[in-house]
Design a protein around this motif. Structure first.
Motif, PDB file in Angstrom:
ATOM      1  N   ALA A 186       0.828  -1.205   0.000  1.00 42.80           N
ATOM      2  CA  ALA A 186       0.000   0.000   0.000  1.00 42.80           C
ATOM      3  C   ALA A 186       0.863   1.256   0.000  1.00 42.80           C
ATOM      4  N   LEU A 187       1.906   1.247   0.820  1.00 42.00           N
ATOM      5  CA  LEU A 187       2.793   2.406   0.897  1.00 42.00           C
ATOM      6  C   LEU A 187       3.438   2.658  -0.462  1.00 42.00           C
ATOM      7  N   GLU A 188       3.848   1.584  -1.087  1.00 41.32           N
ATOM      8  CA  GLU A 188       4.453   1.679  -2.416  1.00 41.32           C
ATOM      9  C   GLU A 188       3.444   2.244  -3.407  1.00 41.32           C
ATOM     10  N   CYS A 189       2.223   1.763  -3.309  1.00 37.70           N
ATOM     11  CA  CYS A 189       1.144   2.234  -4.177  1.00 37.70           C
ATOM     12  C   CYS A 189       0.936   3.739  -4.020  1.00 37.70           C
ATOM     13  N   ILE A 190       0.961   4.218  -2.779  1.00 38.08           N
ATOM     14  CA  ILE A 190       0.788   5.640  -2.511  1.00 38.08           C
ATOM     15  C   ILE A 190       1.955   6.445  -3.092  1.00 38.08           C
ATOM     16  N   ALA A 195     -19.399   5.251 -15.797  1.00 43.74           N
ATOM     17  CA  ALA A 195     -18.098   5.583 -15.206  1.00 43.74           C
ATOM     18  C   ALA A 195     -18.109   6.901 -14.444  1.00 43.74           C
ATOM     19  N   GLU A 196     -18.780   7.882 -15.014  1.00 43.83           N
ATOM     20  CA  GLU A 196     -18.819   9.225 -14.428  1.00 43.83           C
ATOM     21  C   GLU A 196     -19.449   9.205 -13.032  1.00 43.83           C
ATOM     22  N   THR A 197     -20.604   8.559 -12.944  1.00 43.54           N
ATOM     23  CA  THR A 197     -21.334   8.481 -11.667  1.00 43.54           C
ATOM     24  C   THR A 197     -20.514   7.711 -10.640  1.00 43.54           C
ATOM     25  N   LEU A 198     -19.911   6.624 -11.107  1.00 45.93           N
ATOM     26  CA  LEU A 198     -19.128   5.786 -10.213  1.00 45.93           C
ATOM     27  C   LEU A 198     -17.946   6.556  -9.640  1.00 45.93           C
ATOM     28  N   ARG A 199     -17.315   7.358 -10.507  1.00 45.29           N
ATOM     29  CA  ARG A 199     -16.159   8.146 -10.071  1.00 45.29           C
ATOM     30  C   ARG A 199     -16.573   9.123  -8.978  1.00 45.29           C
ATOM     31  N   ALA A 207     -15.330   9.211  -5.078  1.00 43.05           N
ATOM     32  CA  ALA A 207     -14.731  10.404  -4.472  1.00 43.05           C
ATOM     33  C   ALA A 207     -15.378  10.697  -3.123  1.00 43.05           C
ATOM     34  N   GLU A 208     -16.685  10.529  -3.084  1.00 41.72           N
ATOM     35  CA  GLU A 208     -17.393  10.756  -1.835  1.00 41.72           C
ATOM     36  C   GLU A 208     -17.049   9.677  -0.809  1.00 41.72           C
ATOM     37  N   PHE A 209     -16.880   8.455  -1.317  1.00 44.99           N
ATOM     38  CA  PHE A 209     -16.580   7.321  -0.442  1.00 44.99           C
ATOM     39  C   PHE A 209     -15.290   7.546   0.341  1.00 44.99           C
ATOM     40  N   VAL A 210     -14.277   8.102  -0.336  1.00 43.68           N
ATOM     41  CA  VAL A 210     -12.991   8.318   0.342  1.00 43.68           C
ATOM     42  C   VAL A 210     -12.831   9.738   0.885  1.00 43.68           C
ATOM     43  N   GLY A 211     -13.890  10.501   0.825  1.00 43.21           N
ATOM     44  CA  GLY A 211     -13.818  11.861   1.367  1.00 43.21           C
ATOM     45  C   GLY A 211     -13.993  11.878   2.870  1.00 43.21           C
ATOM     46  N   VAL A 212     -13.194  11.084   3.555  1.00 45.74           N
ATOM     47  CA  VAL A 212     -13.299  10.961   5.004  1.00 45.74           C
ATOM     48  C   VAL A 212     -11.929  11.211   5.611  1.00 45.74           C
ATOM     49  N   GLU A 213     -11.847  11.247   6.941  1.00 43.78           N
ATOM     50  CA  GLU A 213     -10.543  11.544   7.529  1.00 43.78           C
ATOM     51  C   GLU A 213      -9.549  10.406   7.291  1.00 43.78           C
ATOM     52  N   LEU A 221     -10.476  -0.998  -4.504  1.00 47.26           N
ATOM     53  CA  LEU A 221     -10.567  -0.225  -3.262  1.00 47.26           C
ATOM     54  C   LEU A 221      -9.190   0.228  -2.805  1.00 47.26           C
ATOM     55  N   LEU A 222      -8.216  -0.659  -2.930  1.00 43.41           N
ATOM     56  CA  LEU A 222      -6.849  -0.319  -2.530  1.00 43.41           C
ATOM     57  C   LEU A 222      -6.344   0.864  -3.341  1.00 43.41           C
ATOM     58  N   ASP A 223      -6.556   0.777  -4.636  1.00 42.64           N
ATOM     59  CA  ASP A 223      -6.102   1.836  -5.528  1.00 42.64           C
ATOM     60  C   ASP A 223      -6.771   3.168  -5.197  1.00 42.64           C
ATOM     61  N   LEU A 224      -8.078   3.123  -4.978  1.00 43.71           N
ATOM     62  CA  LEU A 224      -8.837   4.326  -4.666  1.00 43.71           C
ATOM     63  C   LEU A 224      -8.361   4.970  -3.365  1.00 43.71           C
ATOM     64  N   ALA A 225      -8.194   4.131  -2.341  1.00 44.79           N
ATOM     65  CA  ALA A 225      -7.769   4.643  -1.038  1.00 44.79           C
ATOM     66  C   ALA A 225      -6.348   5.203  -1.103  1.00 44.79           C
ATOM     67  N   CYS A 226      -5.457   4.519  -1.818  1.00 45.75           N
ATOM     68  CA  CYS A 226      -4.076   4.997  -1.936  1.00 45.75           C
ATOM     69  C   CYS A 226      -4.014   6.311  -2.690  1.00 45.75           C
ATOM     70  N   GLU A 227      -4.813   6.413  -3.720  1.00 45.54           N
ATOM     71  CA  GLU A 227      -4.863   7.651  -4.498  1.00 45.54           C
ATOM     72  C   GLU A 227      -5.303   8.797  -3.592  1.00 45.54           C
ATOM     73  N   SER A 228      -6.261   8.525  -2.736  1.00 45.84           N
ATOM     74  CA  SER A 228      -6.769   9.572  -1.849  1.00 45.84           C
ATOM     75  C   SER A 228      -5.707  10.014  -0.844  1.00 45.84           C
ATOM     76  N   VAL A 229      -4.884   9.071  -0.377  1.00 42.33           N
ATOM     77  CA  VAL A 229      -3.796   9.436   0.531  1.00 42.33           C
ATOM     78  C   VAL A 229      -2.755  10.260  -0.210  1.00 42.33           C
ATOM     79  N   ALA A 230      -2.458   9.861  -1.446  1.00 37.55           N
ATOM     80  CA  ALA A 230      -1.494  10.609  -2.270  1.00 37.55           C
ATOM     81  C   ALA A 230      -1.967  12.055  -2.426  1.00 37.55           C
ATOM     82  N   GLU A 231      -3.263  12.240  -2.613  1.00 36.17           N
ATOM     83  CA  GLU A 231      -3.823  13.592  -2.741  1.00 36.17           C
ATOM     84  C   GLU A 231      -3.612  14.402  -1.480  1.00 36.17           C
TER      85      GLU A 231
END
Lengths: 305, 161
Positions: A27-31, B81-85, B89-95, B114-124
């Motif tokens: 996960a860290l790598e993914c981030i 796709a648009e609606t899902l996106r 975004a709302e799903f991961v709009g949490v602390e 889910l992993l990808d979505l959550a990681c992307e949100s942390v990257a943001e």
């Protein structure tokens, strides 16, 4: 991972992986993979664990390829290696910094133009590379500290003598303008020229892995067929024998004396002299990538005489 | 493994439900089709271990509920796709602490989307922050040795002038 907490309330949770560093490696790598270069750089300054991870070539290879892949090639890499070697030779001291850069310059360009009085006043304040990581290389490129060899189309932007040309130069990036400064070696009676504001689409990495001062061996002549696109490599200094072929230069009008020339495949010799350079090494353009379309975009709008 | 909503060539029984049990004893029902987005669950289903409630000792009830919601949404037929996106975004709009829990669950259950979505949100959350801001935001202690500290300072100087 610490056990799930009993109290499931809204206050700042200290359970589970509230720490970034407690996340699984994958996960860290993914981030980290999703971070842009400046994000990665910031992360590397956060703590030891992140510093080591964020400096990994794994992440920076991707950024290098993505941003610099098209203009940075084997020649640039060689120059970079020399930079690093020179840095190691000079040790880590600040006093070595200035001397080191001057010595490096003559190492890399051991020909007449390196001996020219180039104003490297600004360059003297630039430090040599930090270490041998791809990250260091990336930063050296981004900050413009690293001047790399490449070729520039339509040098000096539309100057009549250089239309449909692609010249060897050294380039340094300016992140403020997202463009480059180009230094062209002396050419005939012209001194070293400097051009600023060179945009990305005018650049390419040298397609031939020889220095600007070695003649290009036309090894493709046997394979040339009517309709193939070629470019002429302009080089200095040696002569090589080749076989015969007729070249048509379609950018010139049919009656122009520049539109046609015959080359003897067996005994081709470059024309020219030491001062003005030799003209004639042939290089067949690759059809599988953009080379031909890039040249076509540069095609002059009117026929030349 | 497919996370799309189209049916596979040999469709499982329509509306067949699987029961999941969280670490704190709560049970949740999920359609088999939705559950297939988790490689872990898919393996269990293939090996026929899916008849009794599946215990998931690594996932709290609060989080498992959301994971079920995510998988169900992503298994829906005809979602554009648009609606899902937007939904994502709302799903991961949490602390971020909760996003981390999503990451742990997605990692354990092997749910790539889910992993990808959550990681992307942390990257943001990281983008645009200085090292200091990152430390404060994620509550990380700066554990540099003096040499490392100096090294980082020099590097930043060199990079940022």
């Amino acid at each position: 991972m610490s056990p799930a907490s009993e109290a499931d309330n809204a206050e700042e949770s200290k359970e589970g992986a509230s720490s970034l560093l407690d996340l699984p490696e994958l996960a860290l790598e993914c981030i980290l993979e999703k971070l842009p270069p400046d994000g990665l750089l910031s992360m590397s300054g956060v703590c030891t664990a992140l510093r080591d991870r964020c400096r990994s070539d794994y992440f920076w290879d991707k950024h290098m390829k993505q941003k610099w892949g098209r203009v940075i090639g084997p020649s640039a890499y060689k120059v970079w290696q020399l930079c690093l070697a020179s840095r190691r030779d000079n040790g880590d001291s600040n006093q070595g910094k200035q001397k080191g850069l001057l010595r490096l310059f003559s190492l890399v360009w051991p020909c007449s133009w390196a001996g020219e009085k180039i104003n490297i006043g600004q360059d003297q304040t630039c430090s040599l590379p930090h270490d041998s990581s791809v990250m260091s290389w990336y930063i050296a490129l981004e900050t413009g500290r690293f001047w790399f060899p490449a070729q520039v189309y339509n040098r000096e932007n539309g100057h009549a003598g250089f239309m449909l040309s692609c010249y060897d130069a050294e380039l340094s990036y300016d992140f403020r303008t997202d463009a480059f400064r180009a230094r062209y070696p002396p050419h005939g009676r012209r001194a070293i020229a400097l051009e600023t504001g060179v945009t990305w689409e005018r650049l390419r990495s040298p397609p031939v892995d020889t220095s600007p001062h070695d003649l290009h061996l036309s090894d493709c002549l046997k394979d040339l067929c009517p309709g193939d696109h070629v470019e002429i490599q302009w080089r200095r200094n040696k002569e090589f024998p080749y076989d015969a072929v007729v070249l048509e230069f379609n950018q010139y009008s049919a009656g122009s004396r520049w539109s046609r020339t015959t080359i003897d495949r067996r005994n081709h010799r470059e024309e020219g002299n030491e001062a003005d350079g030799f003209y004639g090494g042939i290089r067949k353009l690759r059809t599988d990538d953009d080379e031909i379309s890039v040249w076509k975009r540069l095609w002059p709008t009117e026929l030349l005489e | 493994m497919s996370s799309s909503s189209s049916s596979s060539s040999s469709p499982p029984c329509p509306k067949k439900m699987i029961t999941l049990k969280s670490s704190d004893g709560e049970t949740f029902e999920i359609e088999e089709i939705a559950a297939l987005q988790s490689k872990t669950l898919e393996n269990m289903i293939d090996e026929n271990c899916a008849s009794t409630p599946i215990p998931l000792p690594n996932v709290k009830g609060k989080i498992l509920a959301k994971v079920v919601e995510f998988c169900t949404k992503h298994a829906e037929a005809g979602a554009d796709a648009e609606t899902l996106r937007a939904w994502d975004a709302e799903f991961v709009g949490v602390e971020h602490a909760i996003v981390f829990d999503y990451i742990l669950a997605a990692n354990f259950l092997e749910i790539p989307t889910l992993l990808d979505l959550a990681c992307e949100s942390v990257a943001e959350m990281i983008k645009g922050k200085t090292p200091d801001e990152i430390r404060k935001f994620f509550n990380i202690n700066n554990a540099f040795s003096p040499e490392e500290e100096e090294d980082v300072r020099r590097q930043n100087q060199w990079a940022f002038e």
